[in-house]
Design a protein around this motif. Structure first.
Motif, short mmCIF file in Angstrom:
data_model
loop_
_atom_site.label_atom_id
_atom_site.label_comp_id
_atom_site.label_asym_id
_atom_site.label_seq_id
_atom_site.Cartn_x
_atom_site.Cartn_y
_atom_site.Cartn_z
N ALA A 236 -65.82 25.88 -63.56
CA ALA A 236 -66.91 25.30 -64.33
C ALA A 236 -67.34 26.21 -65.48
O ALA A 236 -67.94 25.76 -66.43
CB ALA A 236 -68.11 25.01 -63.43
N ALA A 237 -67.00 27.49 -65.39
CA ALA A 237 -67.41 28.46 -66.41
C ALA A 237 -66.20 28.96 -67.20
O ALA A 237 -65.07 28.89 -66.72
CB ALA A 237 -68.10 29.64 -65.73
N SER B 223 -59.55 22.51 -67.66
CA SER B 223 -60.15 23.67 -67.03
C SER B 223 -59.07 24.72 -66.78
O SER B 223 -57.98 24.63 -67.33
CB SER B 223 -60.84 23.26 -65.73
N GLN C 268 -71.71 19.56 -67.92
CA GLN C 268 -71.86 20.73 -67.05
C GLN C 268 -72.05 20.30 -65.60
O GLN C 268 -71.50 20.90 -64.68
CB GLN C 268 -73.01 21.62 -67.52
N ALA C 269 -72.80 19.23 -65.38
CA ALA C 269 -73.01 18.73 -64.01
C ALA C 269 -71.69 18.26 -63.40
O ALA C 269 -71.41 18.51 -62.23
CB ALA C 269 -74.03 17.60 -64.01
N ALA D 98 -66.02 21.87 -59.43
CA ALA D 98 -65.80 23.22 -58.91
C ALA D 98 -66.18 23.31 -57.44
O ALA D 98 -65.48 23.97 -56.66
CB ALA D 98 -66.58 24.24 -59.75
N LEU D 99 -67.27 22.65 -57.05
CA LEU D 99 -67.67 22.64 -55.63
C LEU D 99 -66.65 21.90 -54.77
O LEU D 99 -66.33 22.34 -53.67
CB LEU D 99 -69.04 21.98 -55.48
N LEU E 282 -68.61 19.32 -64.28
CA LEU E 282 -67.78 20.50 -64.03
C LEU E 282 -68.22 21.24 -62.77
O LEU E 282 -67.39 21.68 -61.97
CB LEU E 282 -67.81 21.44 -65.24
N GLU E 283 -69.53 21.37 -62.58
CA GLU E 283 -70.03 22.06 -61.39
C GLU E 283 -69.71 21.28 -60.12
O GLU E 283 -69.35 21.88 -59.10
CB GLU E 283 -71.53 22.31 -61.53
N ALA E 284 -69.79 19.95 -60.18
CA ALA E 284 -69.44 19.13 -59.02
C ALA E 284 -67.96 19.27 -58.69
O ALA E 284 -67.58 19.40 -57.52
CB ALA E 284 -69.79 17.66 -59.29
#
Length: 195
Positions: free
Chosen positions: A112-113, A164, A96-97, A103-104, A99-101
């Motif tokens: 990420a979702a 993704s 998750q970390a 996405a940013l 994917l969030e990185a």
């Protein structure tokens, strides 16, 4: 005397065993070393785009049939959210970390979702006039895979593949209506496959 010496020796041995057992207890199972995944604090996440061609997939399709008598059919034909994942080639970092990185860093190109298409289709269809005929509401995304490399704060490098989605497309088509040559490919597909 011999019996007394044996008894004293057995007592001494028992005392030594008891002391040794309490001095060096067996460590509990919960004190195992931290896994490589938990130990990796992200320092840098690098994406190599396009390891496989992007593919447009339908995540949701709803068919609504309205008759002149106001009787209708309202059927969900597809409800398959696209959920982002990371597959590691060896030890990995927190998915998750990562994917969030990504996405940013990459905006709308790496989500990420999960893409939840059906609520979007339902919201879209609620704004369309209900009249006799068959209406197909759809949601689609571009599913894509990339290579990802993670550098941990301690200098280790981890690699894997991220799957993704991007470019969500939501719409509706009426069955029997000629869409024309300039219609989006996903609209033509929805009409061809679900009318």
């Amino acid at each position: 005397m011999k019996t007394t010496m044996i008894a004293v020796a057995v007592a001494a041995l028992a005392a030594m065993t008891a002391c040794t057992a309490t001095d060096s207890p067996t460590p509990p199972a919960s004190s195992a070393a931290a896994s490589p995944q938990a130990a990796c604090r992200l320092d840098r996440v690098t994406l190599t785009t396009g390891t496989a061609p992007a593919e447009q997939v339908l995540t949701a399709v709803r068919r609504i049939k309205v008759a002149d008598t106001a009787e209708y059919e309202n059927t969900v034909l597809i409800d398959q959210p696209v959920v982002p994942t990371v597959s590691w080639t060896g030890p990995g970092a927190d998915t998750q970390a990562v994917l969030e990185a990504l996405a940013l860093q990459h905006g709308d190109e790496v989500a990420a979702a999960p893409h939840q298409g059906l609520p979007s289709v339902d919201a879209f269809l609620s704004g369309i006039e209900s009249k006799a005929g068959t209406l197909i509401g759809y949601a689609a995304v571009m599913r894509q895979s990339h290579t990802v490399t993670v550098t941990c704060a301690d200098g280790r490098s981890l690699s894997g593949a991220v799957t993704s989605w991007s470019r969500p497309d939501i719409g509706a088509v009426r069955c029997g209506l000629d869409l024309g040559a300039d219609a989006p490919a996903v609209a033509l597909r929805a009409q061809r496959e679900f009318c």
